[in-house]
Design a protein around this motif. Sequence first.
Motif, PDB file in Angstrom:
ATOM      1  N   UNK A  32       6.169  52.823  91.643  1.00 41.42           N
ATOM      2  CA  UNK A  32       4.957  51.894  91.545  1.00 41.42           C
ATOM      3  C   UNK A  32       4.589  51.572  92.689  1.00 41.42           C
ATOM      4  N   UNK A  33       5.206  51.066  93.582  1.00 41.63           N
ATOM      5  CA  UNK A  33       4.745  50.548  95.003  1.00 41.63           C
ATOM      6  C   UNK A  33       4.224  51.705  95.979  1.00 41.63           C
ATOM      7  N   UNK A  34       4.784  52.682  95.857  1.00 37.72           N
ATOM      8  CA  UNK A  34       4.205  53.996  96.613  1.00 37.72           C
ATOM      9  C   UNK A  34       2.948  54.547  96.133  1.00 37.72           C
ATOM     10  N   UNK A  35       2.776  54.381  94.846  1.00 36.38           N
ATOM     11  CA  UNK A  35       1.594  55.057  94.315  1.00 36.38           C
ATOM     12  C   UNK A  35       0.348  54.190  94.612  1.00 36.38           C
ATOM     13  N   UNK A  36       0.588  52.726  94.344  1.00 36.01           N
ATOM     14  CA  UNK A  36      -0.516  51.763  94.757  1.00 36.01           C
ATOM     15  C   UNK A  36      -0.645  51.770  96.078  1.00 36.01           C
ATOM     16  N   UNK A  37       0.229  52.042  97.183  1.00 40.45           N
ATOM     17  CA  UNK A  37       0.175  52.274  98.645  1.00 40.45           C
ATOM     18  C   UNK A  37      -0.972  53.390  98.882  1.00 40.45           C
ATOM     19  N   UNK A  38      -0.407  54.638  98.348  1.00 35.85           N
ATOM     20  CA  UNK A  38      -1.144  55.763  98.469  1.00 35.85           C
ATOM     21  C   UNK A  38      -2.707  55.671  97.872  1.00 35.85           C
ATOM     22  N   UNK A  39      -2.913  55.150  96.708  1.00 32.67           N
ATOM     23  CA  UNK A  39      -4.027  54.845  96.179  1.00 32.67           C
ATOM     24  C   UNK A  39      -5.017  53.952  97.225  1.00 32.67           C
ATOM     25  N   UNK A  40      -4.481  52.790  97.850  1.00 29.08           N
ATOM     26  CA  UNK A  40      -5.054  51.945  98.732  1.00 29.08           C
ATOM     27  C   UNK A  40      -5.515  52.557  99.937  1.00 29.08           C
ATOM     28  N   UNK A  41      -4.857  53.650 100.516  1.00 34.56           N
ATOM     29  CA  UNK A  41      -4.914  54.364 101.676  1.00 34.56           C
ATOM     30  C   UNK A  41      -6.098  55.388 101.403  1.00 34.56           C
ATOM     31  N   UNK A  42      -5.854  55.833 100.317  1.00 32.73           N
ATOM     32  CA  UNK A  42      -7.021  56.913  99.954  1.00 32.73           C
ATOM     33  C   UNK A  42      -8.409  56.315  99.840  1.00 32.73           C
ATOM     34  N   UNK A  43      -8.305  55.085  99.298  1.00 30.84           N
ATOM     35  CA  UNK A  43      -9.626  54.082  99.003  1.00 30.84           C
ATOM     36  C   UNK A  43     -10.018  53.403 100.300  1.00 30.84           C
ATOM     37  N   UNK A  44      -8.993  53.312 101.373  1.00 32.91           N
ATOM     38  CA  UNK A  44      -9.396  52.515 102.552  1.00 32.91           C
ATOM     39  C   UNK A  44      -9.577  51.316 102.286  1.00 32.91           C
ATOM     40  N   UNK A  45      -8.811  50.435 101.214  1.00 37.64           N
ATOM     41  CA  UNK A  45      -8.921  49.223 101.165  1.00 37.64           C
ATOM     42  C   UNK A  45      -7.815  48.623 100.454  1.00 37.64           C
ATOM     43  N   UNK A  46      -7.679  47.159 100.269  1.00 32.18           N
ATOM     44  CA  UNK A  46      -6.526  46.664  99.832  1.00 32.18           C
ATOM     45  C   UNK A  46      -7.012  46.368  98.423  1.00 32.18           C
ATOM     46  N   UNK A  47      -6.032  46.541  97.292  1.00 31.02           N
ATOM     47  CA  UNK A  47      -6.309  46.418  95.946  1.00 31.02           C
ATOM     48  C   UNK A  47      -5.708  45.221  95.445  1.00 31.02           C
ATOM     49  N   UNK A  48      -4.541  44.947  96.132  1.00 32.80           N
ATOM     50  CA  UNK A  48      -3.720  43.573  95.505  1.00 32.80           C
ATOM     51  C   UNK A  48      -3.314  42.707  96.901  1.00 32.80           C
ATOM     52  N   UNK A  49      -3.284  41.322  96.531  1.00 35.86           N
ATOM     53  CA  UNK A  49      -2.787  40.625  97.334  1.00 35.86           C
ATOM     54  C   UNK A  49      -1.262  40.317  96.743  1.00 35.86           C
ATOM     55  N   UNK A  50      -0.281  40.528  97.488  1.00 30.98           N
ATOM     56  CA  UNK A  50       1.259  40.192  97.088  1.00 30.98           C
ATOM     57  C   UNK A  50       1.644  39.060  97.581  1.00 30.98           C
ATOM     58  N   UNK A  51       2.210  38.227  96.702  1.00 37.10           N
ATOM     59  CA  UNK A  51       2.564  36.811  96.503  1.00 37.10           C
ATOM     60  C   UNK A  51       3.970  36.591  95.885  1.00 37.10           C
ATOM     61  N   UNK A  52       4.946  36.965  96.695  1.00 35.73           N
ATOM     62  CA  UNK A  52       6.462  37.187  96.202  1.00 35.73           C
ATOM     63  C   UNK A  52       6.225  38.425  95.163  1.00 35.73           C
ATOM     64  N   UNK A  53       6.841  38.107  93.962  1.00 36.87           N
ATOM     65  CA  UNK A  53       7.096  39.050  92.887  1.00 36.87           C
ATOM     66  C   UNK A  53       5.749  38.993  92.156  1.00 36.87           C
ATOM     67  N   UNK A  54       4.738  38.195  92.350  1.00 33.92           N
ATOM     68  CA  UNK A  54       3.299  38.177  91.809  1.00 33.92           C
ATOM     69  C   UNK A  54       2.484  38.925  92.594  1.00 33.92           C
ATOM     70  N   UNK A  55       1.484  39.766  92.034  1.00 33.96           N
ATOM     71  CA  UNK A  55       0.584  40.367  92.586  1.00 33.96           C
ATOM     72  C   UNK A  55      -0.845  39.946  91.888  1.00 33.96           C
ATOM     73  N   UNK A  56      -2.113  39.659  92.680  1.00 30.51           N
ATOM     74  CA  UNK A  56      -3.374  39.591  92.134  1.00 30.51           C
ATOM     75  C   UNK A  56      -4.381  40.650  92.823  1.00 30.51           C
ATOM     76  N   UNK A  57      -5.214  40.936  92.173  1.00 29.38           N
ATOM     77  CA  UNK A  57      -6.251  41.841  92.576  1.00 29.38           C
ATOM     78  C   UNK A  57      -7.007  40.975  93.526  1.00 29.38           C
TER      79      UNK A  57
END
Length: 295
Positions: A32-57
Amino acid sequence: MEIRQLNTFIRAAQLQSFSKAAESLGYSQSAVTVQIRRLEEELNTRLFDRMGKRVSLTVQGEQFLSSAYDIMYEVNKAKLSVADESEMHGQLHVGTIESLCFAKLPAILRRFRECHSGVALQVTIGSPEELIEKMERGELDLIYILDEPRYSNNWYKLMEEKEEVVFVASAELELEGEGPFPMEALLDKPFFLTEREANYRRVFDRYLASREMVVTPFLEVSDTAFIIKMLEETRALSFLPRFAVEESVRQGKLRELTVADFHASMYRQIFYHKDKWKTREMDEFVRLAGGSVSP
């Protein structure tokens, strides 16, 4: 950009957790982490803020989520347009409450299985509040509940059918007369009830409170089927949906009681979330349950 990346992004946004998204999709958390990272790289933007185990858009993530829903809607629509209309091979995850599960669901699922043996069915049982929360997180395709009428701008309602909630007693319980019984005449009898704040128990408690009455149940338990079994074997009373007890009443194991100046109803309702694409499997479940299949 891959469809699976969009699906993973949507699930992570709904659950606000990469680990929960991974569990629900059958992936490892690293996948999941890899898929999200690749999606963010393709879109050239950050989609999630990571706060420990919790993430938010992020703001950009919120904007992209709307587009992702639109894309998945069109993808599912395209799949259905070329699907074999004669057979279903998808999945269906239904959330329901315990009383509907034992009294209504077996007949629905039996007919579903006879007509659509290729569909993988999953049932989750919980309170209306628990099921609504799961539906809001995208964990359930639809929910089938018994409650007072529920509404939300986030849901589509596909069925609303009125159901009576009645007093029933063991056949051997001694009561004076045939009724209607005054409520006061019943409150000194042993009651087997669902837990306080459960949906139809709440209706009963409100009625008693409005008349400055109280009841102290001998037994409180969430399992309606267990209450019915206890009533059949022990002299006591309960307050349950008529559909749950009608077979025991017909067989003479229980007796339905009429109570003076008291009448209660709840509604069988089916919902799905507005962001969920309504599948043929969902339509068929609603049809077999006796409801509409629109919108």
